[in-house]
Design an enzyme around this catalytic site. Structure first.
Site, PDB file in Angstrom:
ATOM      1  N   SER A  97      10.937 -11.881  -9.684  1.00 60.01           N
ATOM      2  CA  SER A  97      10.717 -10.718 -10.547  1.00 60.01           C
ATOM      3  C   SER A  97      11.653 -10.743 -11.751  1.00 60.01           C
ATOM      4  O   SER A  97      11.231 -10.506 -12.887  1.00 60.01           O
ATOM      5  CB  SER A  97      11.043  -9.427  -9.793  1.00 60.01           C
ATOM      6  N   PHE A 135      11.426  -4.168 -19.063  1.00 68.65           N
ATOM      7  CA  PHE A 135      10.161  -3.904 -19.762  1.00 68.65           C
ATOM      8  C   PHE A 135       9.666  -2.528 -19.344  1.00 68.65           C
ATOM      9  O   PHE A 135       9.394  -2.303 -18.158  1.00 68.65           O
ATOM     10  CB  PHE A 135       9.168  -4.981 -19.326  1.00 68.65           C
ATOM     11  N   HIS A 142       1.697   7.860 -15.569  1.00 69.52           N
ATOM     12  CA  HIS A 142       0.724   6.861 -16.043  1.00 69.52           C
ATOM     13  C   HIS A 142       1.124   5.470 -15.591  1.00 69.52           C
ATOM     14  O   HIS A 142       2.013   4.846 -16.176  1.00 69.52           O
ATOM     15  CB  HIS A 142       0.617   6.914 -17.574  1.00 69.52           C
ATOM     16  N   SER A 144      -1.509   2.843 -13.604  1.00 65.76           N
ATOM     17  CA  SER A 144      -2.661   1.961 -13.867  1.00 65.76           C
ATOM     18  C   SER A 144      -3.276   2.225 -15.240  1.00 65.76           C
ATOM     19  O   SER A 144      -3.985   1.372 -15.776  1.00 65.76           O
ATOM     20  CB  SER A 144      -3.737   2.179 -12.796  1.00 65.76           C
ATOM     21  N   CYS A 245       1.537  -9.376 -22.702  1.00 73.05           N
ATOM     22  CA  CYS A 245       2.741  -9.736 -21.927  1.00 73.05           C
ATOM     23  C   CYS A 245       2.381  -9.836 -20.449  1.00 73.05           C
ATOM     24  O   CYS A 245       2.827 -10.736 -19.736  1.00 73.05           O
ATOM     25  CB  CYS A 245       3.840  -8.679 -22.087  1.00 73.05           C
ATOM     26  N   GLN A 286      -4.968 -22.605  20.993  1.00 76.50           N
ATOM     27  CA  GLN A 286      -5.960 -22.601  19.903  1.00 76.50           C
ATOM     28  C   GLN A 286      -5.798 -21.400  18.966  1.00 76.50           C
ATOM     29  O   GLN A 286      -5.992 -21.520  17.759  1.00 76.50           O
ATOM     30  CB  GLN A 286      -7.378 -22.612  20.480  1.00 76.50           C
ATOM     31  N   LEU A 345       5.637 -15.410  15.263  1.00 82.27           N
ATOM     32  CA  LEU A 345       7.024 -15.361  15.729  1.00 82.27           C
ATOM     33  C   LEU A 345       7.273 -14.269  16.775  1.00 82.27           C
ATOM     34  O   LEU A 345       8.405 -14.123  17.254  1.00 82.27           O
ATOM     35  CB  LEU A 345       7.991 -15.168  14.552  1.00 82.27           C
ATOM     36  N   GLU A 370       2.262  -5.095 -11.854  1.00 81.27           N
ATOM     37  CA  GLU A 370       1.491  -5.983 -12.745  1.00 81.27           C
ATOM     38  C   GLU A 370      -0.008  -5.782 -12.577  1.00 81.27           C
ATOM     39  O   GLU A 370      -0.790  -6.708 -12.748  1.00 81.27           O
ATOM     40  CB  GLU A 370       1.821  -7.455 -12.468  1.00 81.27           C
ATOM     41  N   GLY A 371      -0.410  -4.549 -12.231  1.00 85.59           N
ATOM     42  CA  GLY A 371      -1.809  -4.251 -11.975  1.00 85.59           C
ATOM     43  C   GLY A 371      -2.059  -4.310 -10.483  1.00 85.59           C
ATOM     44  O   GLY A 371      -1.773  -5.327  -9.839  1.00 85.59           O
TER      45      GLY A 371
END
Ligand code: TGC
Ligand code: FAD
Length: 391
Positions: A97, A135, A142, A144, A245, A286, A345, A370-371
């Protein structure tokens, strides 16, 4: 505990890389093994970003690898950038990031939309890690829908007055500069470089995160901040500025998520070969083989998609919709693999002794920032049908 790192290359994608790509990848891989893997679990537990690594990452050339050398970058291609992001995110999504933000969301807009003076002033220091950037696009109301942003600039003679706030900002409180997007009196979105010391600007950190714990997230608050006119990015207006960007950052995430997925797969495979139940390694059952085989198949598909996208980006032919598809697919792939690997695990999967749970929690942010996953689906839907389904 972490196993030796043996990333798969099932379709011999290495044959498609240059020697330079492999040398760069190997340098970053060694650095992550040496300097990040030993400290990252504790950093995540303490919710601390290991800030000292910023300088080291700068020395390694991780910031702005595709920015030309005359501005402090390395002048590399986009596949090299992608490979760097894969290696960093094998360490931790928070490390990737920081590099994504610095490279794609701070250096890229200054390089692409900035004045010559802005480029000379900020880019070399950002490349070295001497300055940290952030950034600011998302706001409390606000996310999306950044086009509806409320943050404003008002012309006030030789400067603008900036008012408003941004939220969920990576690196906020440790950043020396912020690339901020705000509307002017005409409602046009403008980008600007805001410096940390300026009066009226504060950047409080957001605490209590269960995801990206080894990364700083916070707010940017602007109260009549005087922004000199020479700090406006002159070459762009409108929402397409920040979205361009994001294309670069989303491209990096499409590659980065593969690193987290591989770390989970690698851990699950080695654990399954070692761990015995009913007198046999669990890898012999399997159901466990199905999980491992499907993980490797999905990683291989993601690697091929990322590589092809890198070729297209190098030729300036990658479309925003292709980048959306790759970001969405590869992050979802990594998140699913983290969940499956965790199960392989058993109880050990929930501990910090292995990296899986940390990757899984990190990826819950990566699938949103980032969307979001759904927004990228709608971008693909729009591209296929020509019909905008956002509103
Ligand atoms: P819309 O009307 O579709 O478009 C407005 C203008 O922008 C142009 N455009 C693009 N240009 C370049 N690249 C893209 N990807 C573009 N997408 C759209 C478009 O052509 C138009 O141009 P023009 O000249 O006609 O004005 O805009 P909309 O308001 O309907 O919204 C579109 C939408 C939803 C796709 C967009 O706003 C979006 O992508 N929303 C998601 C927001 C988002 O991704 N935010 C990320 C914040 S940064 C972050 O998360 C950093 S995390 C970093 C880390 O820690 O790694
Ligand atoms: P919202 O937009 O409120 O969405 C909530 C839900 O509604 C989502 O599932 C979404 O998909 C859905 N939704 C919204 N609109 C529609 C629609 N039209 N149709 C269908 N579904 C819809 N931002 C920055 O600017 N800079 C940063 O550095 C940054 N770093 C971040 C770091 C972290 C750790 C996180 C978690 C976020 C960061 N962000 C950053 C913000 C990030 O980009 C936003 O969180 C993201 O864009 C989503 O916005 P939101 O959280 O407001 O969700």
């Amino acid at each position: 505990m972490s196993y030796p790192y043996n990333p798969p290359d099932y379709f011999q994608i290495d044959d498609l890389l240059t020697d330079e790509h492999k040398i760069i990848r190997s340098a970053i891989r060694d650095y992550i093994t040496r300097s990040v893997v030993p400290i990252i679990d504790e950093a995540a537990h303490k919710a601390e970003f290991p800030v000292k690594i910023v300088k080291e990452l700068g020395e390694l050339g991780v910031f702005g690898p595709f920015i030309p050398e005359e501005y402090g970058g390395a002048g590399l291609d986009h596949i090299a950038y992608g490979l760097i992001m894969t290696e960093l995110e094998r360490g931790d999504s928070g490390i990737r990031s920081t590099a994504s933000v610095q490279t794609s969301l701070v250096m890229y807009p200054i390089f692409s939309f900035g004045s010559e003076a802005q480029k000379r002033k900020y880019l070399p220091k950002l490349a070295e890690g001497e300055l940290i950037g952030c950034f600011g696009l998302t706001e409390p109301n606000h996310g999306s829908d950044p086009g509806s942003m409320e943050t404003r600039i008002r012309d006030n003679g030789d400067h603008y007055l900036l008012n408003g706030s941004k939220m969920w900002i990576t690196n906020s409180s440790i950043a020396d500069i912020a690339v901020v997007w705000a509307k002017d009196e005409l409602g046009k979105i403008r980008g600007m470089i805001v410096e940390k010391e300026w009066k009226g600007f504060s950047a409080p950190e957001t605490h209590s995160k269960w995801s990206l714990r080894a990364s700083v997230t916070g707010e940017l608050v602007f109260d009549d901040v005087k922004v000199p006119k020479e700090n406006i990015l002159p070459e762009i207006t409108g929402l397409k500025g920040p979205l361009m960007c994001l294309n670069s950052a989303r491209f990096g995430i499409a590659w980065g998520a593969i690193g987290a997925a591989i770390d989970c797969y690698n851990t699950a495979l080695q654990y399954a070969l070692e761990r015995k139940q009913f007198g046999k390694p669990i890898a012999s059952f399997q159901l466990q083989q199905k999980k491992l085989a499907e993980m490797l198949t999905e990683i291989t598909k993601a690697q091929l998609m990322a590589w092809r996208l890198g070729k297209l980006k190098n030729e300036n032919r990658a479309t925003p919709a292709q980048i959306s598809m790759a970001k969405r697919n590869n992050v979802e792939m990594a998140l699913k693999i983290a969940r499956e690997a965790r199960q392989v695990l058993g109880a050990m999967g929930i501990t910090g002794d292995f990296p899986i749970m940390r990757h899984m929690m990190n990826l819950e942010s990566v699938v949103t920032y980032e969307g979001t996953h759904d927004i990228h689906l709608l971008i693909t839907g729009h591209d296929i049908t020509g019909i905008h389904a956002f509103e």
